[in-house]
Write a protein that holds these residues in place. Structure first.
Motif, PDB file in Angstrom:
ATOM      1  N   GLY A   1       4.825  -2.812  -7.554  1.00  0.00           N
ATOM      2  CA  GLY A   1       4.960  -4.073  -6.843  1.00  0.00           C
ATOM      3  C   GLY A   1       5.618  -3.811  -5.496  1.00  0.00           C
ATOM      4  O   GLY A   1       6.063  -2.692  -5.203  1.00  0.00           O
ATOM      5  N   LEU A   2       5.695  -4.832  -4.689  1.00  0.00           N
ATOM      6  CA  LEU A   2       6.262  -4.654  -3.354  1.00  0.00           C
ATOM      7  C   LEU A   2       7.751  -4.297  -3.395  1.00  0.00           C
ATOM      8  O   LEU A   2       8.229  -3.502  -2.583  1.00  0.00           O
ATOM      9  CB  LEU A   2       6.017  -5.895  -2.498  1.00  0.00           C
ATOM     10  N   MET A   3       8.497  -4.856  -4.346  1.00  0.00           N
ATOM     11  CA  MET A   3       9.913  -4.510  -4.471  1.00  0.00           C
ATOM     12  C   MET A   3      10.062  -3.039  -4.861  1.00  0.00           C
ATOM     13  O   MET A   3      10.912  -2.327  -4.331  1.00  0.00           O
ATOM     14  CB  MET A   3      10.597  -5.410  -5.499  1.00  0.00           C
ATOM     15  N   THR A   4       9.236  -2.581  -5.780  1.00  0.00           N
ATOM     16  CA  THR A   4       9.252  -1.169  -6.171  1.00  0.00           C
ATOM     17  C   THR A   4       8.940  -0.288  -4.974  1.00  0.00           C
ATOM     18  O   THR A   4       9.619   0.712  -4.722  1.00  0.00           O
ATOM     19  CB  THR A   4       8.255  -0.926  -7.321  1.00  0.00           C
ATOM     20  N   ALA A   5       7.935  -0.664  -4.205  1.00  0.00           N
ATOM     21  CA  ALA A   5       7.560   0.133  -3.034  1.00  0.00           C
ATOM     22  C   ALA A   5       8.654   0.108  -1.973  1.00  0.00           C
ATOM     23  O   ALA A   5       8.926   1.129  -1.330  1.00  0.00           O
ATOM     24  CB  ALA A   5       6.243  -0.370  -2.465  1.00  0.00           C
ATOM     25  N   ALA A   6       9.300  -1.032  -1.794  1.00  0.00           N
ATOM     26  CA  ALA A   6      10.354  -1.142  -0.786  1.00  0.00           C
ATOM     27  C   ALA A   6      11.574  -0.302  -1.160  1.00  0.00           C
ATOM     28  O   ALA A   6      12.208   0.306  -0.298  1.00  0.00           O
ATOM     29  CB  ALA A   6      10.753  -2.602  -0.600  1.00  0.00           C
ATOM     30  N   THR A   7      11.895  -0.242  -2.466  1.00  0.00           N
ATOM     31  CA  THR A   7      13.072   0.507  -2.904  1.00  0.00           C
ATOM     32  C   THR A   7      12.754   1.958  -3.258  1.00  0.00           C
ATOM     33  O   THR A   7      13.647   2.801  -3.256  1.00  0.00           O
ATOM     34  CB  THR A   7      13.703  -0.136  -4.159  1.00  0.00           C
ATOM     35  N   GLY A   8      11.490   2.223  -3.619  1.00  0.00           N
ATOM     36  CA  GLY A   8      11.116   3.546  -4.103  1.00  0.00           C
ATOM     37  C   GLY A   8      11.485   3.763  -5.559  1.00  0.00           C
ATOM     38  O   GLY A   8      11.427   4.881  -6.059  1.00  0.00           O
ATOM     39  N   HIS A   9      11.844   2.687  -6.255  1.00  0.00           N
ATOM     40  CA  HIS A   9      12.270   2.768  -7.656  1.00  0.00           C
ATOM     41  C   HIS A   9      11.331   1.945  -8.527  1.00  0.00           C
ATOM     42  O   HIS A   9      11.101   0.759  -8.264  1.00  0.00           O
ATOM     43  CB  HIS A   9      13.699   2.269  -7.823  1.00  0.00           C
TER      44      HIS A   9
ATOM     45  N   ASP B   1       0.798  -1.233   0.000  1.00  0.00           N
ATOM     46  CA  ASP B   1       0.000   0.000   0.000  1.00  0.00           C
ATOM     47  C   ASP B   1       0.834   1.289   0.000  1.00  0.00           C
ATOM     48  O   ASP B   1       0.268   2.373  -0.015  1.00  0.00           O
ATOM     49  CB  ASP B   1      -1.005   0.038   1.166  1.00  0.00           C
ATOM     50  N   ARG B   2       2.156   1.190   0.012  1.00  0.00           N
ATOM     51  CA  ARG B   2       2.983   2.401  -0.085  1.00  0.00           C
ATOM     52  C   ARG B   2       2.798   3.039  -1.454  1.00  0.00           C
ATOM     53  O   ARG B   2       2.506   2.376  -2.441  1.00  0.00           O
ATOM     54  CB  ARG B   2       4.464   2.065   0.075  1.00  0.00           C
ATOM     55  N   LEU B   3       3.039   4.326  -1.488  1.00  0.00           N
ATOM     56  CA  LEU B   3       3.004   5.067  -2.747  1.00  0.00           C
ATOM     57  C   LEU B   3       4.430   5.310  -3.207  1.00  0.00           C
ATOM     58  O   LEU B   3       5.322   5.550  -2.388  1.00  0.00           O
ATOM     59  CB  LEU B   3       2.264   6.384  -2.560  1.00  0.00           C
ATOM     60  N   VAL B   4       4.645   5.269  -4.499  1.00  0.00           N
ATOM     61  CA  VAL B   4       5.960   5.522  -5.083  1.00  0.00           C
ATOM     62  C   VAL B   4       5.837   6.782  -5.926  1.00  0.00           C
ATOM     63  O   VAL B   4       4.993   6.845  -6.818  1.00  0.00           O
ATOM     64  CB  VAL B   4       6.424   4.322  -5.943  1.00  0.00           C
ATOM     65  N   PRO B   5       6.657   7.785  -5.657  1.00  0.00           N
ATOM     66  CA  PRO B   5       6.537   9.036  -6.418  1.00  0.00           C
ATOM     67  C   PRO B   5       6.746   8.829  -7.919  1.00  0.00           C
ATOM     68  O   PRO B   5       7.575   8.028  -8.346  1.00  0.00           O
ATOM     69  CB  PRO B   5       7.649   9.919  -5.836  1.00  0.00           C
ATOM     70  N   ASP B   6       5.979   9.571  -8.691  1.00  0.00           N
ATOM     71  CA  ASP B   6       6.144   9.572 -10.142  1.00  0.00           C
ATOM     72  C   ASP B   6       7.484  10.187 -10.512  1.00  0.00           C
ATOM     73  O   ASP B   6       8.040  11.005  -9.769  1.00  0.00           O
ATOM     74  CB  ASP B   6       5.052  10.423 -10.805  1.00  0.00           C
ATOM     75  N   VAL B   7       7.979   9.826 -11.672  1.00  0.00           N
ATOM     76  CA  VAL B   7       9.139  10.483 -12.276  1.00  0.00           C
ATOM     77  C   VAL B   7       8.567  11.227 -13.477  1.00  0.00           C
ATOM     78  O   VAL B   7       8.309  10.625 -14.516  1.00  0.00           O
ATOM     79  CB  VAL B   7      10.208   9.452 -12.712  1.00  0.00           C
ATOM     80  N   VAL B   8       8.300  12.512 -13.318  1.00  0.00           N
ATOM     81  CA  VAL B   8       7.596  13.259 -14.361  1.00  0.00           C
ATOM     82  C   VAL B   8       8.131  14.682 -14.495  1.00  0.00           C
ATOM     83  O   VAL B   8       8.810  15.189 -13.616  1.00  0.00           O
ATOM     84  CB  VAL B   8       6.071  13.325 -14.092  1.00  0.00           C
ATOM     85  N   ALA B   9       7.775  15.278 -15.605  1.00  0.00           N
ATOM     86  CA  ALA B   9       8.034  16.683 -15.896  1.00  0.00           C
ATOM     87  C   ALA B   9       7.031  17.099 -16.963  1.00  0.00           C
ATOM     88  O   ALA B   9       6.430  16.243 -17.617  1.00  0.00           O
ATOM     89  CB  ALA B   9       9.467  16.887 -16.402  1.00  0.00           C
ATOM     90  N   ASP B  10       6.852  18.371 -17.137  1.00  0.00           N
ATOM     91  CA  ASP B  10       5.959  18.857 -18.187  1.00  0.00           C
ATOM     92  C   ASP B  10       6.550  18.568 -19.568  1.00  0.00           C
ATOM     93  O   ASP B  10       7.762  18.654 -19.760  1.00  0.00           O
ATOM     94  CB  ASP B  10       5.750  20.374 -18.054  1.00  0.00           C
ATOM     95  N   GLY B  11       5.674  18.232 -20.515  1.00  0.00           N
ATOM     96  CA  GLY B  11       6.067  18.118 -21.916  1.00  0.00           C
ATOM     97  C   GLY B  11       7.020  16.998 -22.255  1.00  0.00           C
ATOM     98  O   GLY B  11       7.807  17.122 -23.190  1.00  0.00           O
TER      99      GLY B  11
END
Length: 191
Positions: free
Chosen positions: A35-43, A14-24
């Motif tokens: 997935g849980l690995m993504t949430a655990a690492t933040g990547h 249930d953790r949130l992982v920040p987007d990697v974004v920019a305009d345009g």
């Protein structure tokens, strides 16, 4: 790579992982959910069997193979990452139809705000559920979000045995070529 215990991975649920974004951006890639690995690492796409990063490189989107921990470099290439559903789960089948529908609504708002040239949803089933398009196939879609074009990519999960890394890279390459032929939407229509 850091090894996590089952308890540490479960704690990432249930953790949130920040987007990697920019305009345009040229392309905003969109996973199903972390997935849980993504949430655990933040990547994003951090699970070792996930083919996103190798396929991104093989298709020519990046000049070298990036590690998930280097995801911040994506915006320098005009690329970004978000998800249809923000909350982390062990498996995508833990998500409800309502979460997909709401995720699609929020994703459309995000795309309208960021105005990438292309939205690339990684997973045809997730795209169908989020946007109510039962006939969608991998490839470019008729749907647009404002001026942003939409492309559905195969899910890069190692569990997706229907696609090899090679055939997946071919589809990513088709998107890269299309993205090079179109300019991202900018705030200044004269640009």
């Amino acid at each position: 790579m850091t090894r996590f215990t089952p308890a540490e991975l479960e704690a990432a649920r249930d953790r949130l992982v920040p987007d990697v974004v920019a305009d345009g951006l040229r392309v905003l890639f969109c996973g199903i959910n972390p997935g849980l690995m993504t949430a655990a690492t933040g990547h994003h796409f951090a699970r070792p069997g996930n083919r996103f990063w190798p396929v991104l490189y093989r298709s020519g989107f990046t000049p070298r193979l990036l590690k998930p921990s280097e995801q911040g470099e994506l915006t320098s290439y005009g690329l970004g990452i978000t998800n249809v559903v923000a909350r982390a789960t062990a498996r995508a089948d833990e998500l409800t139809p309502e979460e997909y529908h709401e995720g699609g609504r929020l994703l459309a708002l995000k795309v309208a705000r960021l105005r990438p040239g292309w939205l690339a949803v990684a997973g045809v089933t997730a795209y169908r559920a989020a946007f109510g398009d039962r006939t969608a196939r991998v490839g470019p879609q008729e749907r647009t979000i404002g001026a942003t074009r939409v492309w559905v990519l195969p899910n890069p999960s190692g569990l997706n045995a229907h696609w090899t890394a090679e055939t997946m890279a071919q589809e990513f390459t088709r998107l890269r070529v299309a993205a090079e032929e179109t300019r991202p939407v900018t705030a200044d229509p004269c640009r």
